[in-house]
Design a protein around this motif. Structure first.
Motif, mmCIF file in Angstrom:
data_model
loop_
_atom_site.group_PDB
_atom_site.id
_atom_site.type_symbol
_atom_site.label_atom_id
_atom_site.label_comp_id
_atom_site.label_asym_id
_atom_site.label_seq_id
_atom_site.Cartn_x
_atom_site.Cartn_y
_atom_site.Cartn_z
ATOM 1 N N ILE A 5 6.640 -15.494 -7.420
ATOM 2 C CA ILE A 5 7.222 -15.982 -8.660
ATOM 3 C C ILE A 5 6.402 -17.153 -9.173
ATOM 4 C CG2 ILE A 5 9.245 -16.990 -9.782
ATOM 5 C CD1 ILE A 5 10.995 -15.666 -7.705
ATOM 6 N N GLU A 6 5.910 -17.033 -10.414
ATOM 7 C CA GLU A 6 5.270 -18.151 -11.103
ATOM 8 C C GLU A 6 6.269 -18.706 -12.112
ATOM 9 O OE1 GLU A 6 1.584 -17.339 -12.944
ATOM 10 O OE2 GLU A 6 0.638 -16.521 -11.150
ATOM 11 N N ILE A 7 6.469 -20.010 -12.101
ATOM 12 C CA ILE A 7 7.467 -20.602 -12.976
ATOM 13 C C ILE A 7 6.911 -21.824 -13.684
ATOM 14 C CG2 ILE A 7 8.453 -22.012 -11.113
ATOM 15 C CD1 ILE A 7 11.210 -21.381 -12.447
ATOM 16 N N ASP A 8 7.309 -22.016 -14.921
ATOM 17 C CA ASP A 8 6.847 -23.150 -15.707
ATOM 18 C C ASP A 8 7.953 -24.196 -15.812
ATOM 19 O OD1 ASP A 8 5.462 -24.864 -17.279
ATOM 20 O OD2 ASP A 8 4.919 -23.413 -18.815
ATOM 21 N N ASN A 9 8.821 -24.085 -16.778
ATOM 22 C CA ASN A 9 9.893 -25.072 -16.973
ATOM 23 C C ASN A 9 11.170 -24.622 -16.290
ATOM 24 O OD1 ASN A 9 8.322 -26.776 -18.740
ATOM 25 N ND2 ASN A 9 8.546 -25.167 -20.285
ATOM 26 N N LEU A 10 11.626 -25.422 -15.332
ATOM 27 C CA LEU A 10 12.818 -25.077 -14.548
ATOM 28 C C LEU A 10 13.824 -26.217 -14.600
ATOM 29 C CD1 LEU A 10 14.471 -23.487 -12.438
ATOM 30 C CD2 LEU A 10 13.041 -24.544 -10.661
ATOM 31 N N ILE A 11 15.058 -25.884 -15.010
ATOM 32 C CA ILE A 11 16.155 -26.854 -15.023
ATOM 33 C C ILE A 11 17.326 -26.258 -14.247
ATOM 34 C CG2 ILE A 11 17.789 -28.158 -16.426
ATOM 35 C CD1 ILE A 11 15.786 -28.074 -18.704
ATOM 36 N N CYS A 12 17.761 -26.968 -13.210
ATOM 37 C CA CYS A 12 18.918 -26.545 -12.419
ATOM 38 C C CYS A 12 19.993 -27.619 -12.475
ATOM 39 C CB CYS A 12 18.528 -26.303 -10.960
ATOM 40 S SG CYS A 12 17.549 -24.825 -10.684
ATOM 41 N N LYS A 13 21.222 -27.208 -12.735
ATOM 42 C CA LYS A 13 22.347 -28.124 -12.788
ATOM 43 C C LYS A 13 23.489 -27.601 -11.926
ATOM 44 C CE LYS A 13 21.365 -29.664 -17.530
ATOM 45 N NZ LYS A 13 21.906 -29.798 -18.909
ATOM 46 N N ILE A 25 6.943 -13.714 -13.674
ATOM 47 C CA ILE A 25 6.513 -14.912 -14.389
ATOM 48 C C ILE A 25 7.680 -15.411 -15.236
ATOM 49 C CG2 ILE A 25 4.944 -15.850 -16.127
ATOM 50 C CD1 ILE A 25 2.929 -13.709 -15.300
ATOM 51 N N ILE A 26 8.045 -16.693 -15.063
ATOM 52 C CA ILE A 26 9.157 -17.279 -15.807
ATOM 53 C C ILE A 26 8.651 -18.491 -16.571
ATOM 54 C CG2 ILE A 26 11.472 -18.251 -15.679
ATOM 55 C CD1 ILE A 26 11.797 -16.884 -12.954
ATOM 56 N N ASN A 27 8.770 -18.457 -17.890
ATOM 57 C CA ASN A 27 8.309 -19.582 -18.699
ATOM 58 C C ASN A 27 9.350 -20.696 -18.806
ATOM 59 O OD1 ASN A 27 5.762 -18.462 -19.285
ATOM 60 N ND2 ASN A 27 6.632 -17.236 -20.938
ATOM 61 N N ASN A 28 10.566 -20.349 -19.192
ATOM 62 C CA ASN A 28 11.617 -21.347 -19.375
ATOM 63 C C ASN A 28 12.916 -20.857 -18.747
ATOM 64 O OD1 ASN A 28 10.210 -23.245 -21.451
ATOM 65 N ND2 ASN A 28 9.966 -21.197 -22.332
ATOM 66 N N SER A 29 13.554 -21.725 -17.962
ATOM 67 C CA SER A 29 14.777 -21.300 -17.290
ATOM 68 C C SER A 29 15.769 -22.452 -17.176
ATOM 69 C CB SER A 29 14.455 -20.755 -15.895
ATOM 70 O OG SER A 29 13.786 -21.742 -15.121
ATOM 71 N N LEU A 30 17.041 -22.092 -17.311
ATOM 72 C CA LEU A 30 18.140 -23.041 -17.161
ATOM 73 C C LEU A 30 19.220 -22.379 -16.332
ATOM 74 C CD1 LEU A 30 19.775 -25.602 -17.832
ATOM 75 C CD2 LEU A 30 20.507 -24.472 -19.945
ATOM 76 N N PHE A 31 19.601 -23.048 -15.235
ATOM 77 C CA PHE A 31 20.637 -22.523 -14.351
ATOM 78 C C PHE A 31 21.738 -23.565 -14.186
ATOM 79 C CE2 PHE A 31 16.526 -20.783 -13.049
ATOM 80 C CZ PHE A 31 16.763 -19.424 -13.196
ATOM 81 N N LYS A 32 22.988 -23.121 -14.234
ATOM 82 C CA LYS A 32 24.123 -24.032 -14.105
ATOM 83 C C LYS A 32 25.224 -23.368 -13.292
ATOM 84 C CE LYS A 32 27.208 -26.962 -16.866
ATOM 85 N NZ LYS A 32 27.606 -27.353 -18.255
ATOM 86 N N ASN A 33 25.766 -24.119 -12.346
ATOM 87 C CA ASN A 33 26.809 -23.613 -11.446
ATOM 88 C C ASN A 33 26.297 -22.412 -10.645
ATOM 89 O OD1 ASN A 33 28.540 -25.549 -12.595
ATOM 90 N ND2 ASN A 33 29.282 -24.100 -14.128
#
Length: 290
Positions: A264-272, A237-245
């Motif tokens: 995988i359960e995910i809430d807020n996902l940001i990919c850059k 379970i992932i609540n908040n995530s930020l991925f870059k490069n």
């Protein structure tokens, strides 16, 4: 059937990679018999409260009882120290290692240990760990550990930074920078992770496997092949995530034949700056939490 597991194969067993005559074997228990392990293969021993400490000749350490601080210096590449049984309460541990090249790198020692700094079969309460420079397969390794960890900070690992197996722990803050392989690896256990900052991981930022259950509040991964990989019958379970490069931000799959896929359960996902946001095989599922 009974098998005498050699020290060389012990590491493979704990990693879930032991095979014999094309048959894979998995460790399903919670206790290992290390009676001969510490008495025969380590030349040095000490203790803090009721926790035993065994270490190689290439390790020097001092303990400040008043401040409950342990300073560990590795003076020979690959030298290891293990904390065995008992309980550490509020202890601050500082480990400084020596660089080792891949040409003379050895994953395990005669004990089957993979970690420069290993905690085995003990309880941790608000412990803080700071490790810089690792010449082992794992900079820090937890095996059959329970409790709460305040902070873990690991930098400059030759291979994996943190490896946790067969444990049930809560980690408030985990910060890893510059790992040759995975920044953090959790297997065969139940884990609650609050805040993870992982940067410059040679392979995965966070790897979860072998029937693990993970609740992750916040994760920030920069410069890795995969941000989070959950595999082999694990639930994440992932609540908040930020991925870059990142090549792949989140991945779920089956790797080993004796397991199933992963969820995988995910809430807020940001990919850059990524190539693929989500990846799941036919036996796995990634979905947004309601």
């Amino acid at each position: 059937e009974f098998y005498d597991i050699s020290n060389e194969n012990l590491s493979n067993l704990l990693q879930g990679e032991l095979s014999f005559k094309d048959q894979f074997y998995q460790y399903l228990g919670s206790n290992l018999n290390f009676k001969a392990f510490h008495s025969n293969n380590f030349k040095n021993s000490s203790s803090i409260e009721n926790t035993k400490i065994f270490y190689d000749d290439g390790i020097e350490f001092t303990y400040d009882k008043i401040n409950n601080e342990l300073i560990i210096n590795q003076i020979l590449p690959g030298a290891k120290i293990i904390f065995l049984k008992g309980k550490l309460n509020g202890t601050k541990i500082f480990f400084t290692g020596i660089k080792k090249t891949q040409s003379n790198y050895s994953a395990t020692d005669i004990n089957g240990l993979t970690g420069c700094l290993t905690f085995f079969d003990l309880e941790l309460n608000n412990v803080k760990i700071d490790a810089n420079i690792s010449s082992c397969e794992d900079a820090v390794n937890f095996i059959d550990v329970s409790g709460k960890i305040e902070n873990i900070n690991i930098e400059n690992s030759l291979s994996d930074a943190l490896d946790v197996d067969f444990s049930k722990v809560k980690i408030k803050n985990l910060k890893v920078k510059n790992a040759g392989n995975d920044c953090a690896d959790f297997s065969y256990g139940e884990y609650k992770l609050n805040n993870l900052q992982l940067e410059k991981c040679g392979d995965k930022g966070l790897s979860i496997g072998e029937k693990s259950y993970v609740e992750l509040n916040k994760i920030d991964v920069k410069n890795a092949v995969t941000g989070v990989a959950s595999k082999d019958s694990s639930f994440t379970i992932i609540n908040n995530s930020l991925f870059k490069n990142i090549n792949t931000c989140i991945s779920a799959y089956k790797k080993k034949q004796e397991f199933d896929g992963s969820i995988i359960e995910i809430d807020n996902l940001i990919c850059k700056n990524y190539q693929q946001k989500l990846s799941a095989d036919s036996r796995s599922k990634i979905f947004k939490r309601k």
